[in-house]
Write a protein that holds these residues in place. Structure first.
Motif, mmCIF file in Angstrom:
data_model
loop_
_atom_site.group_PDB
_atom_site.id
_atom_site.type_symbol
_atom_site.label_atom_id
_atom_site.label_comp_id
_atom_site.label_asym_id
_atom_site.label_seq_id
_atom_site.Cartn_x
_atom_site.Cartn_y
_atom_site.Cartn_z
ATOM 1 N N CYS A 40 0.777 -1.210 -0.127
ATOM 2 C CA CYS A 40 0.016 0.040 -0.227
ATOM 3 C C CYS A 40 0.830 1.108 0.024
ATOM 4 N N TYR A 55 2.767 3.857 -5.445
ATOM 5 C CA TYR A 55 2.127 4.957 -5.961
ATOM 6 C C TYR A 55 1.817 4.569 -7.429
ATOM 7 N N LEU A 56 0.544 4.865 -7.974
ATOM 8 C CA LEU A 56 0.439 4.453 -9.317
ATOM 9 C C LEU A 56 0.778 5.775 -10.214
ATOM 10 N N VAL A 112 -9.796 -2.338 -5.214
ATOM 11 C CA VAL A 112 -9.209 -2.606 -4.033
ATOM 12 C C VAL A 112 -9.809 -3.552 -3.088
ATOM 13 N N LEU A 149 -6.582 6.129 -1.501
ATOM 14 C CA LEU A 149 -7.174 6.291 -2.606
ATOM 15 C C LEU A 149 -6.746 7.277 -3.382
ATOM 16 N N ALA A 168 -7.037 7.950 -7.449
ATOM 17 C CA ALA A 168 -8.673 8.028 -7.820
ATOM 18 C C ALA A 168 -9.039 9.424 -8.136
ATOM 19 N N THR A 219 -7.058 6.642 -11.766
ATOM 20 C CA THR A 219 -7.993 5.402 -11.738
ATOM 21 C C THR A 219 -9.360 5.769 -11.208
ATOM 22 N N ALA A 223 -9.766 0.075 -11.425
ATOM 23 C CA ALA A 223 -9.167 -0.399 -10.540
ATOM 24 C C ALA A 223 -10.106 -1.030 -9.408
ATOM 25 N N ARG A 262 -2.173 7.498 -3.498
ATOM 26 C CA ARG A 262 -1.296 6.446 -3.935
ATOM 27 C C ARG A 262 -2.111 5.675 -5.116
ATOM 28 N N LEU A 263 -3.204 5.645 -4.977
ATOM 29 C CA LEU A 263 -4.035 5.078 -6.204
ATOM 30 C C LEU A 263 -4.587 6.327 -7.159
ATOM 31 N N ALA A 282 -5.312 -3.937 -6.488
ATOM 32 C CA ALA A 282 -4.728 -3.494 -5.362
ATOM 33 C C ALA A 282 -5.198 -4.555 -4.021
ATOM 34 N N VAL A 294 -11.756 3.682 -8.949
ATOM 35 C CA VAL A 294 -11.548 2.732 -7.883
ATOM 36 C C VAL A 294 -12.799 2.193 -7.286
#
Length: 308
Positions: free
Chosen positions: A10, A13-14, A52, A105, A111, A18, A50, A108-109, A84, A20
């Motif tokens: 976690c 970093y993307l 999670v 969210l 969103a 995304t 994506a 790092r992702l 993820a 999500v």
């Protein structure tokens, strides 16, 4: 579209923005599919779809409709590009809902869209909900999509209900809630070749220990090998007539397939429950029952439109 990226850390970093959704997805039922469908629709707006989910120690100690590996296969088949899978450790358990939105969210992702069920709860003490997601949209520059509950025949769809149906052998009722036939995925393993000696060669699967299997018995099935589908019957159980082992087997006899299948990945979909597992007086009685099973299965497949 195949699964592009699987994340298990976690802190990663993307590099892409995304759409999500979050959940366990152990049932991959109609409720889950409504979330995934909403995520996939956001591809039209440039967001990468994506999912999670959280891994806990207890996940490996209980029966799940679909294992994590099977969930990945199902997500890939739909077009989900990022999964993820985070270990639900103490840090995540203690993270507030607002912090989870900001740090996991959004930061790092990345969103740009967050899809959630209308009654979804998350964060420490389950304090987070759709209202909180909406309240933080402008601060973190994302959009919330709230998905209503999915109801079937007046009952809310849940993995708990589907597990109950499967355990009772009510495969068609379970399939209605799943939105697609219940399936077992796996690699074809070498067995004792007992089916071959009876004139009914089978492909053998050994499901993971956490995989929930339906009631013991004989089922009408369709098996996918590569891009081809084959009709057949599948027995789940202990094979009391021919085997003294206490190992549960999943054995499928295909009607028309002469290929060498050992080592191949297959998907076996369960369409109809034919009969419970039985102990027969001898191998000849078992062969007689299997011949009757084939006739019944072909009649079911014809009725379902699976035989031309």
């Amino acid at each position: 579209m195949s699964l592009v990226l699987r994340i298990t850390n976690c802190s990663e970093y993307l590099p892409v923005q995304t759409a999500v959704t979050i959940g366990k997805f152990d049932g991959f039922h109609l409720g889950h599919r409504s979330l995934l469908s909403a995520v996939l629709q956001e591809k039209e707006h440039g967001f990468v779809p994506a999912v999670v989910s959280f891994d806990t120690c207890s996940d490996k100690e209980r029966s799940v409709i679909y294992t994590r590996e099977e969930q990945r296969m199902l997500c890939e088949s739909l077009g989900i590009e990022i999964m993820a899978e985070y270990l639900l450790n103490e840090e995540l358990r203690e993270m507030s809902a607002a912090e989870f939105i900001a740090e996991i969210l959004c930061k790092r992702l990345r969103a740009g869209v967050i899809v959630a069920g209308e009654d979804f709860r998350f964060g420490k003490d389950r304090a987070g909900d759709v209202a909180l997601l909406k309240s933080l949209e402008s601060r973190y520059n994302y959009r919330t999509v709230s998905i209503p509950k999915v109801i079937c025949d007046g009952t809310r769809i849940s993995s708990t209900k589907i597990r109950e149906l499967l355990v009772n052998g009510q495969i068609r009722e379970a399939n209605a809630l799943l939105g697609q036939p219940y399936a077992v995925f796996g690699e074809v393993m070498h067995g004792k070749k007992l089916g071959r000696t009876l004139g009914f060669p089978t492909l053998n699967l050994i499901p993971s220990v956490e995989k929930l299997l339906p009631a013991y018995g004989v089922y009408v099935t369709m098996t996918k090998i590569g891009e081809q589908w084959f009709q057949g019957i599948t027995n789940i159980g202990l094979r009391p007539t021919v085997d003294s082992d206490s190992v549960v087997s999943v054995e499928t006899h295909l009607f028309q397939c002469e290929e060498e299948l050992y080592g191949k990945q297959v998907e076996v979909r369960f369409l109809h429950f034919l009969r419970p597992e039985q102990r027969f007086a001898n191998a000849e009685e078992l062969k007689k029952a299997m011949r009757a099973d084939l006739i019944s299965a072909k009649a079911v497949l014809e009725k379902l439109g699976q035989i031309d």
